[in-house]
Scaffold this active site. Structure first.
Site, PDB file in Angstrom:
ATOM      1  NE  ARG A   1      10.586 -11.137  -4.819  1.00  0.00           N
ATOM      2  CZ  ARG A   1      11.528 -10.915  -5.739  1.00  0.00           C
ATOM      3  NH1 ARG A   1      12.779 -10.697  -5.361  1.00  0.00           N
ATOM      4  NH2 ARG A   1      11.217 -10.917  -7.010  1.00  0.00           N
TER       5      ARG A   1
ATOM      6  CG  ASP B   1       3.381  -6.442   0.683  1.00  0.00           C
ATOM      7  OD1 ASP B   1       2.654  -5.578   0.145  1.00  0.00           O
ATOM      8  OD2 ASP B   1       4.546  -6.653   0.333  1.00  0.00           O
TER       9      ASP B   1
ATOM     10  N   GLY C   1       5.381  -2.257  -9.293  1.00  0.00           N
ATOM     11  CA  GLY C   1       4.673  -3.291 -10.056  1.00  0.00           C
ATOM     12  C   GLY C   1       3.218  -2.901 -10.232  1.00  0.00           C
TER      13      GLY C   1
ATOM     14  CG  ASP D   1       6.840  -2.195   0.334  1.00  0.00           C
ATOM     15  OD1 ASP D   1       6.667  -2.544  -0.853  1.00  0.00           O
ATOM     16  OD2 ASP D   1       7.763  -2.616   1.035  1.00  0.00           O
TER      17      ASP D   1
ATOM     18  CG  ASP E   1       3.194  -8.619  -3.506  1.00  0.00           C
ATOM     19  OD1 ASP E   1       2.854  -9.590  -4.205  1.00  0.00           O
ATOM     20  OD2 ASP E   1       4.223  -7.959  -3.717  1.00  0.00           O
TER      21      ASP E   1
ATOM     22  CB  THR F   1       0.926  -3.883  -4.029  1.00  0.00           C
ATOM     23  OG1 THR F   1       1.607  -5.146  -3.973  1.00  0.00           O
ATOM     24  CG2 THR F   1       0.369  -3.599  -2.652  1.00  0.00           C
TER      25      THR F   1
ATOM     26  NE  ARG G   1       9.594  -3.577  -9.906  1.00  0.00           N
ATOM     27  CZ  ARG G   1       8.598  -3.855  -9.039  1.00  0.00           C
ATOM     28  NH1 ARG G   1       8.452  -3.122  -7.953  1.00  0.00           N
ATOM     29  NH2 ARG G   1       7.765  -4.850  -9.259  1.00  0.00           N
TER      30      ARG G   1
END
Lengths: 342, 342, 342, 342
Positions: free
Chosen positions: B178, B136, B17, B109, B134, B132, B78
Site C-alpha cells: 500500500r 520498503d 507481518g 519498519d 514490501d 518484510t 503486531r
C-alpha cells in the site's frame, strides 16, 4: 452401436468459461480423428466462430505440445446470440457449407444447451466433452479442469495457512463455484480448512455472522488458539470474502483477511488428472462419432468411458460427495463438540 | 569496530507481518550464535512475547529444516501496546532479568521503530534484520520475503494470462504494497502486465476510469484484440480490484474480473533469493553483535553485508527502480504510441 | 559514446544450451527495437540459422506472451562448424545480404566466442546478452537463467528432504555446473544441504569417499541421526551421483539414493529475477546498439545496466561468493566441530 | 458387521517407502479415533518402533496442519528383522503390554505382508491403509501418494519438454515403479511423452536400442524434426537412463540426455487427490476397527470406501489401464504408421 456412415470431417470448438485441459482434449480430438482418417476443422471463439465462419483446419502438427497449457488455443467465448433460432440455423448452414459431418463441443452446461439447441436445426452428429472447472455436470465422475482448480485453490489455502499460523489469524478464501460446492469442498478437505460456506449448505441452512463467530470461538476452545481458515464459494455471501472479512473484523473484533482467487483457478499447467481425462474423453468423442452416436456427452464413470444423453448432463443433479461432507463436518471440524481437556 | 564485551546470550523475535524467509533468518541467527558460543532465547509473538515473558531457548536442533517453510515458528504479532514507554521499560526489565545482552528483531519498519523505542530504555545491543515482503526499507537492496511475494504475484498473473488469453478479457490482480509499489512493479514486469496502478504513480498523477479505458482501447488498437492484465497495489483504488472491475464493466461494458491475492503472497516455500538473503543477514546480525555494534539493520548492498542505522531504514526513502519503470511504461506498454499498421 | 549511424535492422539469435528467460530477452529485444524504429530478423537454431539463412522477421505481435515460457521460440543449437573461418565469412555474407546492421547474440561463453569470431569477419555491431544457467560469465552479477535453475534445484532438494527425513537417509542430488559451482552453492545454501561437491572446491582439495563418510558420521554425532543431503555438481565424481551412491552403499553400508536433475533445471516458468533481468538486458542491448557500441556484453552490476568487453566475459573469472562459502562451510555445516552435548 | 467389542486404544505406524499423503492419513486416523473416543499410540520408524517400544501418544493437537507435508512425522523404515517369527512375537507382546486393541499399518505391499505376519501372532485387529507411490496394490482404485508422484514426474517431463523443444533433442526421464508402470504410463500420457519403457511392456516384448532408434526416426518422419521424450521405469534398462542415453549417443549419434528423478517423486506438497484419499481412508480404517473387522485394507473403489482382504492386495494383480495404453500406443504415438504428407 454400429457405424452408421463414413464420417469425413469433424468440427470442434471450445465454449464458455475456459478450463485447464481443454487444450489436451483438443489435441486428443485431432490425433484420434487423424488416426481414423478424419479431418478436423476448428472454430475459434466458441459458437461465435460458427456464426462468423471463423475456422481453420487443425492437424496433428498444430496440436503438438499444447496439452501442458491451460486456456484454449482456439479461444473460447460466451455467445448470447446463439440462443436464438436464427443463430442455430445460420450455424447449421455454415456447418453444411463446410461439409462437416459431426461437431465436438468442449464446454460446460451452457455449451451443452447450445449444442442441444443446434441439434434441433442441424442433422450432423454432436458430441459434448465436459470442460468446466465446476464439476457440475451429471454423468461423469469428473469434468475436465476440476482437478486443476482444486489444486490451485488448495495451494492458495496452503499458503494462507503459513501466514495464518504465524499470526493466529482468521482468513477467508473465496473460490469458484456459485452453483456447486465441489471446488470448495475438495479444496477445504485437501487443505484442512476449518470451515466451508458452500451453495449446497447455504441452501439448507444459511450461516450467519454469529454462527461463524461461535464456531471460531469453539474451535479455539477445543484445540487452543490458532489459525482458522474459511473457504467461501462465490456468491454465497453478500459482498463476498471482502465483505465477510470486514464484518467479522468490525462486529466481532476478529482480525480477518480476505483473498479472492477468481480466475487464477483456471490457469497454470493442468493437473495430470485433467490431462489424462481430457485425452481419454477427446479420443472417446471421436470414437462415439465413428459409432454413429449423437447428442451425448463423452463422460467417464469408474474408469470407463461412457456416453450420457446431453440433456441429462444439466437436468440431473450431480450431488456433493456425502462421505466427504460427513468427514469434514462431523469428524474433522465438529461444530457441536465439547472442548477437550488435554 | 572492536569487540566491546563478551556477549553471552541473544534474544530473538519476529515481529509485524510475517515474511517468507523469516524462518531461514531465525535458523541462521541460531546457527551463527551457536558457532560463536552464544545462547539464543526466542520470544514468541513478537514484542508481545517480551512483555508476556513468553520465551524458550532455541538451539540448532530446534531450527533443523525450518528454512524451507514460510511463516515463523516463533510466531509474529503486531503489538500496539509496545509503543508506550511503560511497555518498553517492562520489556527492558524482562530482558535484563534473563541476562540477555543483545536482541535481534526480524521485521519491517514498524518493528524497527519498536526496536528504536526499546533502545531508549534498554542498554543491550539491538540489531534489525529486514523481514518484510514490501521491500520498503532503505539501506538494503532487498528485504527478506520480497522475492517470494513477487514470485507468487507473478505466478498468479501467469495463471490469469492463460484464461485472459482464452477469452480476450480484461483482468485486475490486486497485490500487496500500500505504501510502496515494489511487488506491483516487479510482478507486472515479470508477467508482462499491460498496466500497473502503484502508489508512487498514483501520487504523481492518479489514474481515472477513463484513462484506463483509453489505454485498453489503444493497446488493442496497436496490437489487435487480446487479453489485458492490470496489476493494482492495494489501497490505490476505492474498493480495490473488486470495485474497479465493477466500474469498468458497468460504465464501459468491458467484461472484467478481479483477483485479490491478499496474504497468499506471504506463504509457500520461500524463494532461493529470500532463503539465501535471510541466511546471510541472520549470520551478519550475530557478527554485528560480536563487533559491538547496536541500533543498526543488517542489510545487503551489491552482494556485501552492511550495517545501516536503524532510523535511516524508515526515514530515508527506497525509490522504485527508475529503469524498470521506464522500460515498463515507455517501451513495453507505451501509452502514447500511434497504432502500427502491420 | 555517440550514435555512429542510423541502425535499421537488427539480427537476433539464441545459441548454445537454452536458458529460462531467453524468450523474455527476445521479447525485450523486439519491443525495444520496435520502440526505436528498428526491424528485427530472428535466426533459428543459433549460428546454424546464420549459415542456413533460416530466418524470419520478428515483430511485437510475435513475442506477445512468450516471456512466461522457458526454452526459446527461435530454437537454439550448438554449431561446431561455426568455429571455422569459412563459416564466419558465410555468416557475414548472409548478414550483409539481408542488410543487417547489428546482431544480438543471446547465449553463454561459447556463443560469445562465436560472436567474437564472427566480428573478425563482419563489420556490423555485435552485442552479447548473457543467457546461461551456469552464471559463469564475468562482468554481470547474474546471467539469465541462473535464478530459475537454482530455484528448480532447490525445489528438488526440498522434495528430497521430505523423504530423507522420513527415513533418516543420505541422498545425493546432481546439479548442473561442470565448470562453476554457482547452482550447486546457491541451491545447497537455499535448501540447507549438509554437503556440497563443487568444481571450485574439488580443484582445491578433492573429497574422498572416506572424507564424505566421516562428515556424515560427525554430522549425525553433532545433531543426532537424521537426513543428510549432498549437492554434487556434474562431472565432479566419476560416474556421477549414481556411482557415488553405489559406493557409499557398498563400501560403507549407508543406504544412499541418487537423483540426477539434468535438463529439468532449464525448464518450467522462468523465475521473476530471470524475466526482469532478461527484460532489462534485452532493452539494454538495443540501446547499446543505438549508442554505436560493439563487441560487448550487456550486463547488470549492482542494479545498473553496464557494457563489458565480450572477451572479458570468458577470460576473466567470476568467482563463487566467498561469504556464502564461508557461511555454508564454517557456520552451517562445520566439518571440524566437536559434538555438542545437548 | 456388528461392533465386536469396545475398542479403546489404537496403534498406528507408517512403514516402507514413505508416500506423500501418509501424514494426511495419520491425521485422519487420529481425528477419527478421537471422534469415536479412542486413544492413539504412534510407533516411530515403522515395525522397528514396535520392536523397540519407540512410541508416543498422538492427539488431535499433534496432527494439526501436517496434512500439507510429504514424508511422515512418525518416520518410516524398512525392517528386515520383522520377517522373523520371534520379531512378530515380540511385537505382539509389546502391543499387548500397551493394551492396544487394534493396529493401523500405513504402507505398501511389504508392510501389508508384515501385518499379515504379525496377525499370526497377535489377536488384535489389523487394518492396512494403502500408502505407496507405486499404485501396485489390488483392491483400491488408487494408493496414497500415487497422484503426487505422477504430478511430480509430469512436471519434470514438462520442464524437459521446454529444453528438448529448444534444441530438438532426445531426452530420457527415469521414473519410479520397478514392478509396475503406473507412474510411467500416467506421467507419459499427461506430459505427451513420445515413448514409454514400462515393466509390463518390457515383460511382453523388450525394446532394443534399434527399435527405439527406429521409432525416433519414424516419429520425426511423420511429424517433422522435433523433441522426443522417453519415460523409463526404473530397472527396465541395464544402467538406467544414464546408460541408455550413452548408448543412443554412442551408437546412433543421437544427442541424448538423461534425468533420474529418484526420490523427488516422494516429496513436495501432496496433491489434493492424495490428501483427500488419505483423509477418507484414515477415517475408514478407524470405522472398520469399530465394525470389528480385521486383516483388511481400507480401499476406495468408484468413490466408495471398501474393505479388501489384506492377502488379496498383493496376491491379486492390479493391471495397467488398457484404454490408456491403447490411446498412448496406437493413437497418440503409433509405431507403425506411415508418414503423413501434409
Amino acid at each position: 452401436m454400429s457405424e452408421s456412415k463414413q464420417v469425413q470431417r469433424i468440427g470442434v470448438l471450445t465454449s464458455g468459461g475456459d478450463a485447464p485441459g481443454m487444450n489436451a482434449a483438443l489435441r486428443a480430438v485431432v490425433l484420434a480423428a487423424d488416426h481414423y482418417g478424419m479431418e478436423v476443422i476448428a472454430f475459434r471463439h466458441g459458437y461465435q466462430g460458427l456464426l462468423d465462419n471463423d475456422h481453420a483446419p487443425m492437424r496433428p502438427a498444430d496440436v503438438m505440445h499444447i496439452l501442458q497449457y491451460s486456456g484454449t488455443v482456439i479461444k473460447s467465448a460466451r455467445c448470447q446470440r446463439f440462443k436464438e433460432v436464427e443463430a442455430a440455423q445460420e450455424a447449421a448452414a455454415n456447418l453444411d457449407a463446410l461439409s462437416i459431418d459431426a461437431l465436438v463441443v468442449i464446454g460446460g452446461d451452457g455449451s451443452f444447451r447450445g449444442a442441444e439447441h443446434l441439434s434441433a436445426h442441424w442433422d450432423g452428429q454432436i458430441i459434448g466433452v465436459p470442460g468446466t472447472i465446476d464439476n457440475d455436470l451429471f454423468g461423469t465422475d469428473a469434468t475436465i479442469g476440476y482437478a486443476t482448480a482444486v489444486h490451485i485453490a488448495m495451494d492458495a489455502l496452503d499458503k494462507i495457512r503459513d501466514t495464518a499460523d504465524a499470526m493466529d489469524r482468521v482468513f477467508i478464501v473465496e473460490v469458484m463455484g456459485r452453483y456447486a460446492g465441489f471446488i470448495g469442498l475438495s479444496s477445504a478437505m485437501a487443505a484442512g480448512a476449518e470451515r466451508m460456506i458452500l451453495p449446497e449448505l447455504q441452501k439448507e441452512k444459511p450461516l450467519t455472522i454469529s454462527t461463524i463467530v461461535k464456531h471460531i470461538e469453539r474451535t479455539n476452545a477445543i484445540r487452543g488458539e490458532g489459525s482458522y481458515v474459511m473457504v467461501l464459494s462465490e456468491h454465497q455471501w453478500p459482498g463476498g470474502a471482502v465483505a465477510l472479512a470486514e464484518q467479522l473484523e468490525a462486529e466481532y473484533h476478529l482480525p480477518c483477511r480476505p483473498c479472492l482467487l477468481g480466475h487464477i483457478q483456471r490457469g497454470g499447467p493442468p493437473s495430470p488428472a485433467d490431462r489424462i481425462l481430457a485425452s481419454e474423453l477427446g479420443v472417446h468423442a471421436i470414437e462415439l462419432i465413428r459409432d454413429g452416436v449423437t447428442k451425448v456427452m463423452a463422460g467417464m464413470q469408474a474408469g470407463t468411458p461412457i456416453a450420457v444423453p446431453l440433456r441429462d448432463t444439466w437436468e440431473k443433479k450431480n450431488p456433493l460427495d456425502s462421505n466427504l461432507l460427513r468427514i469434514q463436518h462431523e469428524i474433522f471440524n465438529p461444530v457441536k463438540k465439547t472442548p477437550r481437556t488435554h
